[in-house]
Design an enzyme around this catalytic site. Structure first.
Site, short mmCIF file in Angstrom:
data_model
loop_
_atom_site.label_atom_id
_atom_site.label_comp_id
_atom_site.label_asym_id
_atom_site.label_seq_id
_atom_site.Cartn_x
_atom_site.Cartn_y
_atom_site.Cartn_z
N LYS A 2 45.59 29.89 37.05
CA LYS A 2 45.68 30.30 38.45
C LYS A 2 45.36 29.11 39.32
O LYS A 2 44.61 28.22 38.91
CB LYS A 2 44.69 31.43 38.74
CG LYS A 2 45.03 32.24 39.97
CD LYS A 2 46.11 33.28 39.68
CE LYS A 2 46.50 34.04 40.93
NZ LYS A 2 47.38 35.17 40.60
N ASN A 59 53.61 42.12 49.65
CA ASN A 59 54.69 42.16 48.65
C ASN A 59 54.53 43.29 47.65
O ASN A 59 55.45 44.07 47.42
CB ASN A 59 54.75 40.80 47.94
CG ASN A 59 55.73 40.81 46.78
OD1 ASN A 59 55.34 40.95 45.64
ND2 ASN A 59 57.01 40.73 47.07
P1 NAD Z 1 50.42 39.64 50.21
O1 NAD Z 1 49.79 38.45 50.81
O2 NAD Z 1 51.90 39.80 50.26
O3 NAD Z 1 49.79 40.99 50.88
C1 NAD Z 1 48.41 41.22 50.93
C2 NAD Z 1 48.19 42.47 51.76
O4 NAD Z 1 46.80 42.81 51.72
C3 NAD Z 1 48.56 42.30 53.25
O5 NAD Z 1 49.15 43.49 53.72
C4 NAD Z 1 47.19 42.09 53.90
O6 NAD Z 1 47.18 42.52 55.28
C5 NAD Z 1 46.35 43.02 53.06
N1 NAD Z 1 44.92 42.74 53.12
C6 NAD Z 1 44.27 41.56 53.08
N2 NAD Z 1 42.95 41.74 53.17
C7 NAD Z 1 42.76 43.07 53.26
C8 NAD Z 1 41.62 43.90 53.37
N3 NAD Z 1 40.39 43.39 53.41
N4 NAD Z 1 41.80 45.25 53.44
C9 NAD Z 1 43.04 45.79 53.44
N5 NAD Z 1 44.15 45.05 53.32
C10 NAD Z 1 44.01 43.72 53.24
O7 NAD Z 1 49.88 39.71 48.70
P2 NAD Z 1 50.54 40.39 47.43
O8 NAD Z 1 51.41 39.41 46.77
O9 NAD Z 1 51.08 41.72 47.81
O10 NAD Z 1 49.27 40.55 46.47
C11 NAD Z 1 48.36 41.63 46.61
C12 NAD Z 1 47.48 41.70 45.37
O11 NAD Z 1 48.30 41.83 44.22
C13 NAD Z 1 46.59 40.48 45.11
O12 NAD Z 1 45.41 40.91 44.45
C14 NAD Z 1 47.43 39.66 44.14
O13 NAD Z 1 46.66 38.77 43.36
C15 NAD Z 1 47.99 40.78 43.30
N6 NAD Z 1 49.21 40.43 42.56
C16 NAD Z 1 50.30 39.97 43.20
C17 NAD Z 1 51.43 39.68 42.46
C18 NAD Z 1 52.71 39.24 43.12
O14 NAD Z 1 53.72 39.09 42.41
N7 NAD Z 1 52.77 39.08 44.42
C19 NAD Z 1 51.43 39.83 41.07
C20 NAD Z 1 50.29 40.33 40.46
C21 NAD Z 1 49.19 40.64 41.22
#
Ligand code: NAD
Length: 428
Positions: A107, A222
């Site tokens: 990571k 996302n």
């Molecule tokens: P992103 O940046 O697209 O979205 C994050 C979302 O969380 C946003 O809507 C933001 O406003 C919200 N957020 C941030 N802080 C917050 C809080 N304190 N309370 C409520 N909402 C809050 O990120 P993403 O890619 O959707 O990733 C989200 C999670 O999924 C993370 O833990 C990431 O590590 C995990 N993840 C993502 C992927 C991927 O392919 N994108 C894959 C596996 C895991």
């Protein structure tokens, strides 16, 4: 992100220790797997648009690569810490192992807030990150990808910098690239859809019709957006979503009792997954406190934002109606909360299984890049569904057979596979 007293890496180690005890792992294996193999900490100086120079801290952590090259996203976040990156790298190892793809766990991160950076400044951070690491990452040793607040454009800048340094084309250096520039169709949808594939299977096992369910979602980025889309297609109703408000520096929950309208909300959402609160009010959404998403009378909770969200302090607020916790985010649930959920019989789809769709599709992107032949979206999603469904059933079957909490069952499978690879290589 990590609060003052919360250390995500300690949490990852606590989860590991519990299952290491169950598996009776010897000290050598434990010593290797509860720690990271390699870490890089570095500075990235950037000439800012206002003429000043700002130095950003960057990290790459390689937790374990016994099963194949490291794989893992790069997160841009103002509260990024080395322990968050260590935890996320560790969970990547278990994630790749539980879905049985030939990759290890890594990571990366940069302490920065893209909300306050121009595109040019973000490009400089991306290129600086690669310049610091170009000898330590690459298509056959460690392959980055997008994560929170990074996207396909960031990946393309990083690829371009790597190829410039190497003087050759290396499409396999990074995944999550734009489609048409070596990216895979379906990658954007993959994590959210993967979450819902596992949820669909869980509902079948629990004999619940998705049409009879409602859900509450934390996050609207996302992962959450695509999870909601597919869950809606299966007939489920989402009552509320929560997201971060950059102006107020807090999160809010947006609730509409008749159910949210995904496309309508997307129309008032910025590229960071933040919802315009005035426009939401005009559309009839009630704005509630950050944690309200956890307290709704729904059957399914989907934390899809950040780690440390379902904790010993707030888990008691979960409605008795909640049957399933489907974790889209990494590390959303602490071990104290797990204990409570286990006792209450809440069925947990653990993060490193349930959100493995992203890395699985990244692996498909590598396969396609290597062949230089790209699949249709339907082919990608069919392969993804097969992988997620079979990994889910392996975990569920073990959980039933050995009467294990679902997270522990997933860990038993993942840790056993990685420990075996380390042994087979003669490392331990
Ligand atoms: P992103 O940046 O697209 O979205 C994050 C979302 O969380 C946003 O809507 C933001 O406003 C919200 N957020 C941030 N802080 C917050 C809080 N304190 N309370 C409520 N909402 C809050 O990120 P993403 O890619 O959707 O990733 C989200 C999670 O999924 C993370 O833990 C990431 O590590 C995990 N993840 C993502 C992927 C991927 O392919 N994108 C894959 C596996 C895991």
């Amino acid at each position: 992100m990590a609060g003052k007293s919360f250390n995500p890496f300690e949490m990852a180690q606590t989860q590991f220790d519990k299952v290491a005890d169950m598996l009776n792992l010897d000290n050598g294996v434990r010593g290797l797997l509860r720690n990271t193999l390699r870490e890089y900490h570095f500075s990235i100086p950037v000439h800012m648009d206002d003429g000043s120079v700002k130095v950003f801290r960057g990290f790459r952590v390689q937790h374990n690569d016994a099963r194949g090259p490291g794989k893992g996203g790069i997160r841009f976040h103002p509260q990024e810490t080395i322990d968050t990156v260590r935890a996320l790298a560790t969970w990547m190892t278990w994630k790749c192992a539980v879905v049985d793809i030939p990759l290890g766990g890594s990571k990366g991160g940069v302490i920065c807030d893209p909300h306050n950076l121009s595109q040019r400044e973000q490009e400089q951070i991306c290129r600086g990150w690669v310049r610091q690491l170009s000898k330590n990452v690459g298509p056959i040793n460690d392959v980055p990808a997008p994560d929170v607040m990074t996207n396909a454009q960031h990946m393309l800048w990083m690829l371009d910098e790597f190829e410039t340094i190497q003087g050759s084309k290396y499409p396999g250096f990074i995944t999550g690239k734009p489609v048409g520039m070596g990216g895979s169709l379906g990658r954007t949808e993959a994590t959210g859809y993967g979450l819902i594939y596992t949820l669909r299977e869980a509902l079948k096992v629990l004999k619940i019709d998705p049409k009879d369910t409602s859900a509450s979602v934390q996050g609207f980025g996302n992962v959450a957006q695509y999870a909601i889309r597919l869950y809606n297609e299966f007939g489920g109703k989402v009552l509320c979503v929560s997201c971060w408000d950059q102006n107020d520096q807090t999160a809010y929950t947006y609730l509409r009792a008749k159910g949210i309208d995904l496309d309508e909300l997307l129309g008032i959402t910025d590229r960071f997954g933040g919802i315009d609160k005035d426009k939401a009010k005009n559309l009839g959404y009630e704005r509630l406190a950050a944690e309200a998403w956890l307290e709704q009378d729904v059957n399914i909770l989907m934390p899809c934002a950040l780690e440390n969200q379902v904790t010993g302090e707030n888990v008691h607020k979960i409605s008795k109606k909640v049957k399933i916790l489907a974790e889209g985010a990494n590390g959303p649930t602490t071990p104290e909360a797990d204990k409570f959920l286990d006792e209450k019989g809440v069925y947990v789809l653990p993060d490193f299984l349930a959100n493995a769709g992203g890395v699985t599709c990244s692996y498909f992107e590598q396969v396609q890049s290597n062949m230089n032949y790209f699949w249709t979206k339907e082919e990608v999603l069919t392969h993804l569904d097969e992988k997620m469904t079979s990994a889910y059933h392996a975990v569920n079957d073990l959980s039933k057979k050995r009467k294990l909490y679902m997270r522990d069952a997933a860990y038993v499978i993942a840790i056993s596979r990685v420990a075996q690879a380390c042994k087979d290589r003669g490392w331990i």
